[in-house]
Design an enzyme around this catalytic site. Structure first.
Site, short mmCIF file in Angstrom:
data_model
loop_
_atom_site.label_atom_id
_atom_site.label_comp_id
_atom_site.label_asym_id
_atom_site.label_seq_id
_atom_site.Cartn_x
_atom_site.Cartn_y
_atom_site.Cartn_z
N LYS A 14 0.83 -1.21 0.00
CA LYS A 14 0.00 0.00 0.00
C LYS A 14 0.87 1.26 0.00
O LYS A 14 0.65 2.18 -0.79
CB LYS A 14 -0.93 0.01 1.23
CG LYS A 14 -1.87 -1.18 1.29
CD LYS A 14 -2.78 -1.15 2.50
CE LYS A 14 -2.08 -1.28 3.83
NZ LYS A 14 -1.39 -2.57 4.05
N ARG A 89 -9.63 0.24 9.00
CA ARG A 89 -9.27 -1.15 9.25
C ARG A 89 -10.36 -1.89 10.02
O ARG A 89 -10.18 -3.07 10.31
CB ARG A 89 -7.98 -1.21 10.07
CG ARG A 89 -6.73 -1.38 9.18
CD ARG A 89 -5.57 -1.02 10.04
NE ARG A 89 -4.40 -1.80 9.94
CZ ARG A 89 -3.22 -1.31 9.48
NH1 ARG A 89 -3.15 -0.12 8.95
NH2 ARG A 89 -2.16 -2.05 9.54
N ARG A 123 11.68 -5.33 4.64
CA ARG A 123 11.34 -3.92 4.37
C ARG A 123 12.31 -2.96 5.06
O ARG A 123 12.67 -3.14 6.21
CB ARG A 123 9.92 -3.65 4.86
CG ARG A 123 9.58 -2.16 4.94
CD ARG A 123 8.10 -1.89 5.00
NE ARG A 123 7.41 -2.53 6.08
CZ ARG A 123 6.08 -2.60 6.19
NH1 ARG A 123 5.32 -2.08 5.24
NH2 ARG A 123 5.52 -3.20 7.20
N ARG A 156 14.46 0.58 9.91
CA ARG A 156 13.61 -0.61 9.90
C ARG A 156 12.61 -0.47 11.03
O ARG A 156 12.94 0.06 12.09
CB ARG A 156 14.44 -1.88 10.07
CG ARG A 156 15.22 -2.22 8.82
CD ARG A 156 15.91 -3.55 8.88
NE ARG A 156 16.88 -3.62 7.81
CZ ARG A 156 16.70 -4.27 6.65
NH1 ARG A 156 15.58 -4.94 6.44
NH2 ARG A 156 17.62 -4.25 5.71
N ARG A 168 -0.33 -9.40 13.20
CA ARG A 168 -0.90 -8.37 12.30
C ARG A 168 -1.76 -9.01 11.22
O ARG A 168 -2.81 -8.49 10.83
CB ARG A 168 0.23 -7.52 11.70
CG ARG A 168 0.83 -6.57 12.74
CD ARG A 168 2.24 -6.15 12.42
NE ARG A 168 2.36 -5.31 11.26
CZ ARG A 168 3.53 -5.04 10.66
NH1 ARG A 168 4.66 -5.55 11.13
NH2 ARG A 168 3.56 -4.27 9.61
#
Ligand code: ADP
Ligand code: AMP
Length: 211
Positions: A14, A89, A123, A156, A168
């Site tokens: 996203k 969410r 990531r 990070r 999550r």
């Protein structure tokens, strides 16, 4: 005011797509995750209330999130609409949003669960301009130098570890995924295959937005 929502599991891409769509459409990215991380870093009341939920990979309570959004969309740059990233969410968040903004498109970036852990664990982001990278799938062109702003400062996330990712993902399936049907019933839901290369996904999203 008419806005769009980028929807999908954590690590779906996203934020990566939001930065590209902002360049094309001018819609500012409104990421509740980024806003919460800034609040945690600044040790505000919101940050202090949110931190334990974020560390555990759980959703932050709706009233905290809705208050953040109500405040954010009063800013001048939000007058012509925004691109929500990671919000709403839950159904109560979507109901609250419906009262304060009109949503023209909810774009779901669909990525299977088995891809999510590798995406999130690799990531990293530029500490100066927030550009998003991945150790293997989307590294900087020159090692250690941000493509967008030439910074050498990278970060990070504390919650990007294998244990928290599973929590999550559960939160996503239990509390967030019901929103797909909620928005589909309202005629604004569009799915894109997010298990492809980044530019192809951007191109699909831009095609959907002109429909
Ligand atoms: P989200 O905002 O949905 O949590 P990100 O945009 O931060 O997801 O992407 C998660 C990780 O996956 C990042 O490291 C990013 O570079 C990488 N990524 C994003 N899109 C793709 C893609 N289409 N293919 C492979 N890796 C991707
Ligand atoms: P993200 O940056 O979108 O991956 O979000 C990081 C974390 O912030 C999540 O795991 C949640 O703890 C919290 N968070 C972000 N957005 C929301 C939201 N809309 N509702 C509840 N919690 C959120």
């Amino acid at each position: 005011m008419s806005s769009i929502v980028l929807f999908g599991p954590p690590g779906a891409g996203k934020g990566t797509q939001a930065q590209r769509i902002t360049e094309e459409t001018g819609l500012p990215q409104v990421s509740t995750g980024d806003m919460l991380r800034a609040a945690v870093a600044a040790k505000t009341t919101t940050g202090l209330a949110a931190k334990s939920f974020m560390d555990a990979g759980q959703l932050v309570p709706d009233e905290i999130i809705i208050a953040l959004i109500e405040q954010r969309i009063k800013d001048d740059d939000a007058k012509k609409g925004v691109m929500y990233d990671g919000f709403p969410r839950t159904i109560p968040q979507a109901e609250a949003l419906a009262k304060i903004d009109q949503i023209s498109h909810v774009i779901a970036i669909e990525v299977p669960d088995e891809r999510i852990v590798e995406r999130i664990c690799g990531r990293y982001t530029c500490g100066d301009c927030s550009a998003v990278y991945h150790d293997s799938f989307n590294p900087t062109s020159k090692e250690g130098i941000c493509d967008s702003c030439q910074s050498t400062n990278f970060k990070r996330r504390a919650d990007d570890n294998a244990d928290t990712v599973l929590a999550r993902l559960s939160a996503y399936h239990e509390q967030t995924s019901p929103l797909a049907t909620w928005y589909d019933e309202r005629g604004v839901f569009f799915g894109v295959d997010g298990d492809r290369n980044i530019p192809d996904i951007t191109s699909d999203i831009l095609h959907i937005l002109v429909k």
